[in-house]
Write an enzyme that holds these catalytic residues in place. Structure first.
Site, PDB file in Angstrom:
ATOM      1  CE1 TYR A 220     -95.913 -46.259  61.043  1.00 27.59           C
ATOM      2  CE2 TYR A 220     -94.634 -45.492  63.338  1.00 27.59           C
ATOM      3  CZ  TYR A 220     -95.373 -46.640  62.344  1.00 27.59           C
ATOM      4  OH  TYR A 220     -95.405 -47.995  62.945  1.00 27.59           O
TER       5      TYR A 220
ATOM      6  CG  HIS B  89    -102.426 -42.481  59.168  1.00 26.90           C
ATOM      7  ND1 HIS B  89    -103.672 -42.194  58.751  1.00 26.90           N
ATOM      8  CD2 HIS B  89    -102.678 -43.830  59.864  1.00 26.90           C
ATOM      9  CE1 HIS B  89    -104.612 -42.821  59.079  1.00 26.90           C
ATOM     10  NE2 HIS B  89    -103.789 -43.875  59.788  1.00 26.90           N
TER      11      HIS B  89
ATOM     12  CE1 TYR C  42     -96.469 -45.773  66.925  1.00 24.65           C
ATOM     13  CE2 TYR C  42     -96.297 -46.431  69.281  1.00 24.65           C
ATOM     14  CZ  TYR C  42     -95.669 -46.413  68.011  1.00 24.65           C
ATOM     15  OH  TYR C  42     -94.296 -46.363  68.190  1.00 24.65           O
TER      16      TYR C  42
ATOM     17  CG  ASN D 153    -105.084 -48.213  64.973  1.00 25.91           C
ATOM     18  OD1 ASN D 153    -105.094 -47.411  64.171  1.00 25.91           O
ATOM     19  ND2 ASN D 153    -104.783 -49.659  64.724  1.00 25.91           N
TER      20      ASN D 153
END
Length: 206
Positions: A14, A19, A65, A67
């Site tokens: 990532y 993000h 992460y 969420n």
């Protein structure tokens, strides 16, 4: 002590994605103010303590992460017995053009899943935040695919400027308060005026 949190996803997969601009802002503050970061298993986050100006701060990158970002943030606040307004959260926003930022004293999540979880974990929307624009998704893309994509080469300069401005906004919040930062950083960049109409007659301007 103030807690500066950048939202993102851990791991090389990532790194550099849209993000993760919150993570990148924390990395820049860590470098600029010589604050070393380490894996803090108690909070499930990378953290580092130091000073920005006259303020004692902890920089935080949740490793839960995106969420579940609020779980790490809540753990930090509970351990230090700090109120929610002591945090500043930096995160990505698809509703802003790449590199633009907005500072807010409070507000909803606007669909950003890390913020949805953070608000749920803290039980309040009343904490400062800095939103970094990553641009709207193309019509043919899903939102999840878009936010996990990397910036285009032609977006790099604006992205870097946005991360730099976000770091500057955090510093101003610490020094003078959120309202002062809003006055400085929430000014919209005026659009270029349309080209002047041709002075020629229609038949002459073909």
């Amino acid at each position: 002590m103030r807690i500066i949190v950048g939202l993102g996803n851990p791991g090389d997969t990532y790194k550099g994605t849209r993000h993760n601009v919150g993570f990148e802002t924390i990395s820049k503050l860590s470098y600029d103010f010589d604050i070393s970061m380490k894996n803090n298993r108690r909070f499930r986050a990378y953290t580092g303590e130091g000073r920005i100006g006259l303020e004692s701060v902890m920089l935080v990158k949740p490793m839960t992460y995106m969420n579940l970002s609020g779980e790490a943030i809540s753990a930090v606040l509970q351990f230090y017995k700090l109120p929610p307004w002591s945090i500043i959260v930096v995160y990505d926003d698809v509703s802003l053009p790449v590199g633009e930022i907005r500072v807010r004293e409070k507000g909803g999540a606007n669909g950003q899943k890390g913020m949805i979880n953070t608000i749920a974990q803290l039980g309040t929307e009343e904490f400062p935040r800095v939103r970094i624009g990553i641009g709207d998704k193309p019509p043919s893309w899903t939102l999840s695919d878009y936010v996990l994509s990397r910036f285009l080469r032609e977006e790099w300069d604006d992205m870097i400027k946005g991360i730099t401005k976000a770091g500057d906004a955090v510093q101003l919040i610490l020094k003078e308060g959120t309202a002062a930062a809003m006055n400085v950083f929430n000014k919209r960049i005026p659009k270029e005026p349309p080209p002047a109409e041709s002075p020629l007659k229609p038949e002459e301007a073909q």
